[in-house]
Design an enzyme around this catalytic site. Structure first.
Site, short mmCIF file in Angstrom:
data_model
loop_
_atom_site.label_atom_id
_atom_site.label_comp_id
_atom_site.label_asym_id
_atom_site.label_seq_id
_atom_site.Cartn_x
_atom_site.Cartn_y
_atom_site.Cartn_z
N ASP A 124 0.86 -1.18 0.00
CA ASP A 124 0.00 0.00 0.00
C ASP A 124 0.90 1.24 0.00
O ASP A 124 2.13 1.16 0.15
CB ASP A 124 -0.97 -0.01 1.18
CG ASP A 124 -2.19 0.86 0.89
OD1 ASP A 124 -2.12 1.72 -0.01
OD2 ASP A 124 -3.22 0.70 1.57
C1 BGC Z 1 -4.93 3.26 -0.04
C2 BGC Z 1 -5.09 2.23 -1.13
C3 BGC Z 1 -4.87 2.85 -2.49
C4 BGC Z 1 -3.51 3.53 -2.51
C5 BGC Z 1 -3.20 4.17 -3.84
C6 BGC Z 1 -3.64 4.05 -0.20
O1 BGC Z 1 -3.53 5.09 0.72
O2 BGC Z 1 -4.96 2.63 1.23
O3 BGC Z 1 -6.36 1.63 -1.03
O4 BGC Z 1 -4.97 1.87 -3.47
O5 BGC Z 1 -3.48 4.53 -1.52
O6 BGC Z 1 -3.95 5.30 -4.08
#
Ligand code: BGC
Length: 707
Positions: free
Chosen positions: A257
């Protein structure tokens, strides 16, 4: 030697680590412009993947740098959060889950994939498969709700939809199941907080949707940002290497993530970047999303002997394999080549939008609206707010292209005077607009209140401790109710809101969530009766924030709750029952269930029970009934939940019509996670419950015995 072996043999360490590096160009934040800061990195092979960046020409321009100007010409992988649509925005996932319809879940993912692929995207960070039972958590809006069976069905449908039959096709994109796992169980519903739960709950509730996604061939998986009992998921080797890769055989790509690898230092499990990078890589995380920890830390981790080159190679191989499966080596410009606008998905968005609406309460037959109605007051901060209708994570969706509720109603009721006023903002203390708004209601035949949350109040980093209406909306609503006119309430929100006073006073309340580009028309279809509502709650709706987490699949207590008396599990100051049960959702028709039969009543392993039921439409309006089949294992070595969902079926019935539904229930579906955490099937009695929701008092019950 195949392509991937040849490339691996030719790559420098820096180029290998480049394939594990995903960066976000500044362009998405600062509007179009060359991402010059990263151009050199792409040419040098230090950047293999991008996110948050789209548009055919723009994508091809950076792709050209990689393919034509880097030493090995390895194409870039471009990812984006295409969560509930790309240009055309569909209802938020929590609302879409209320359809209980695999085919439509798949169709919206396909439509989103087509639009995103036309914009050069090859990977989405969806579907989000976190079972969510706590509406304080803002990301409940992105989830398929509280039930693991539903989330597993959702996982399969979304994987099929995004990835299609052929992942290399110009219209297919790789899907990422996220966030592995138990993110929905964060302490007190607080975003990013620690999770502490029993291994059994992990295996019964939180992991099944991910197994389903793997079985459906999902290309990628994202570990959650949280820790489970002190082990951050980004470094959780037992779950990522052990359960996911070894036990399930997942050989796709694990993408961290956002900034999660560097975040291991904040978790307090790594003292420097090299340690953080080594922990994540050893746990099996292949791609570092934006933290730069792999680029900075892996060379040192290699030197210090924290990781081996074989481990680096294994991750690089998986990334290259995904690029190969996507057809990027064959034709890196395939996605992004079609003219934009060739897909028009608004019809689908309208249909899915109206199906996601849940009619929560309805008394006095106020709906559908009479065709004779001539004067409506449409009041509230969400009445004419097209941008808010898209909800969080709206990808490339544009607010100005969305239909507001006002626009939808005006189009549906051209002969009706519709007076609109916001009265108050969604949040804030300014009450000066209330009297003007209430004035508009005074002479109207009907008041429609458009209340709720704005789009930024749910989604990531949007937990709420209070589940009431924000700002001064309650004051507006109470004054409108006091006029004594009939009032219909449309609740836009990313979570259930605890509003018992409102449910008591309104003539009808509809959960209209965030329905996307066609929101206004979808709402108008339901209000006017052009579409008879079918939406069913994918999540239990609490009366009060003090009840959460609240969900239907509770285990029995040794002292079952009885009304009254102090020896019960009720609250002293509140019933323990929810405002609305999982599966609740009214229709303009009225359905009754009769003659539940389970044949044979005695079964053996390998056999199947045929469950049948007769459904009657006792009204003068044709409609669609949704039926839920629950099971309760009466006595088992581990106490089983009072209800476990095993299937959902729908039947369309004309006025006064009756129909039968027949359901095969394979005995294997009665298995549960046994004392050793493996699935087991124990003989004994099983109750079969059928109903239009999980409301216990309205279920029909049969019994079977497994011998
Ligand atoms: C979120 C994810 C997301 C990623 C990219 C993160 O902060 O938890 O769900 O896919 O950002 O935008």
């Amino acid at each position: 030697m195949g392509r991937i072996d040849r490339l691996l043999a030719a790559m420098t360490v820096e180029e290998k680590i480049g394939q594990l590096n995903m960066v976000a160009p500044s362009r998405v934040v600062t509007a179009p412009g060359e991402p010059r800061d990263v151009d050199e990195g792409i040419r040098a092979g230090r950047i293999g993947n991008f996110l948050n960046f789209w548009g055919g020409d723009e994508v091809h321009a950076v792709q050209r740098l990689a393919v034509e100007e880097s030493r090995l010409g390895i194409p870039l992988l471009l990812g984006l959060d295409v969560i509930h649509g790309h240009h055309t925005i569909f209802p938020v996932p929590l609302a879409e889950a209320c359809l209980f319809d695999r085919d439509l879940w798949e169709k919206t993912a396909r439509a989103a994939a087509e639009e995103a692929a036309q914009d050069g995207i090859a990977l989405t960070f969806a579907p989000m498969l976190d079972v969510a039972r706590d509406p304080r958590w803002g990301r409940i809006v992105e989830s398929p709700g509280e039930d693991p069976w539903v989330a597993s069905e959702f996982a399969r449908a979304k994987t099929r939809g995004f990835q299609g039959h052929d992942l290399s096709a110009a219209s297919s994109i790789a899907a990422t199941a996220k966030h592995l796992c138990a993110y929905g169980a964060v302490t007190a519903g607080r975003e990013y907080a620690s999770v502490d739960l029993a291994e059994r709950t992990l295996h019964e509730v939180y992991l099944p949707p991910f197994s389903a996604a793997v079985a459906a061939g999902i290309a990628a998986i994202m570990p959650a940002l949280i820790d489970i009992a002190g082990v951050p998921m980004t470094a959780n080797a037992p779950l990522l290497q052990g359960w996911l890769r070894c036990h399930l055989g997942f050989d796709g790509v694990l993408i961290s993530d956002y900034n999660a690898i560097a975040g291991l230092r904040n978790h307090g499990v790594a003292k420097d970047t090299a340690e953080a990078a080594a922990l994540a890589l050893k746990a099996g995380v292949d791609i570092d999303m934006v933290s730069n920890a792999y680029a900075q830390g892996l060379p040192e981790a290699l030197q210090r002997g924290l990781i081996t080159m074989t481990e680096v190679d294994a991750s690089v191989r998986r990334v290259l394999k995904l690029k190969e499966r996507l057809g990027l080596f064959e034709d890196p410009y395939r996605r992004g080549a079609a003219e934009r606008g060739t897909t028009n998905q608004r019809k689908l968005a309208r249909d899915v939008g109206r199906r996601a609406i849940v009619l929560l309460t309805h008394s006095g037959g106020i709906l559908p609206l009479s065709p004779e109605i001539r004067h409506i007051a449409l009041v509230g901060p969400l009445a004419a707010a097209p941008g808010e209708m898209l909800g969080p994570w709206a990808s490339a969706g544009r607010g100005q292209e969305a239909a507001s509720i006002l626009e939808g109603l005006k189009a549906a009721l051209p002969h009706c005077q519709i007076d609109s006023a916001p009265g108050v903002d969604v949040s804030g203390e300014d009450m000066r607009g209330i009297s003007a708004a209430v004035e508009r209601c005074r002479d109207a035949e009907l008041v429609i209140l458009c209340l709720g949350e704005d789009a930024s109040m749910s989604g990531e980093a949007a937990s709420r401790a209070d589940l009431g209406l924000p700002g001064c909306q309650r004051a507006l609503a109470e004054m409108a109710f006091d006029l004594g006119r009939p009032v219909v309430v449309l609740l836009s929100s990313g979570r259930p809101l605890a509003l018992p006073w409102l449910f008591e006073r309104a003539d009808a309340v509809l959960a209209t969530w965030f329905l996307g580009t066609e929101a206004g028309h979808a709402v108008a279809d339901v209000l006017t009766g052009k579409f008879n509502p079918t939406g069913k709650l994918s999540v239990t709706w609490p009366r009060h924030v003090g009840q959460v987490p609240i969900f239907y699949g509770q285990r029995p207590s040794g002292r079952p709750t009885r009304a009254g008396g102090r020896d019960t599990g009720s609250y002293l100051d509140l019933p323990s029952t929810p405002q609305f049960s999982f599966g609740h959702g009214l229709s303009y028709s009225r359905f009754t269930l009769h003659d539940l039969r389970c044949k044979p009543s005695c079964v053996k392993v390998g056999e199947s029970v045929e469950v049948s039921i007769s459904v009657h439409n006792d009204s003068l309006i044709g409609g669609e009934a949704t039926l839920f089949l629950f099971v309760r294992d009466v006595v088992a070595s581990i106490a089983r939940p009072l209800l476990e969902l095993k299937g959902v079926r729908k039947i369309v019935l004309g006025p006064g019509e009756r129909g039968d539904l027949i359901w095969p229930l394979p005995v294997e579906s009665l298995a549960f996670v046994g004392p050793g955490l493996d699935p087991i099937l124990e003989p004994g009695l099983f109750e079969i419950h059928l109903g239009q929701s999980a409301e216990a008092t309205e279920l029909l019950t049969g019994i079977i015995e497994l011998v």
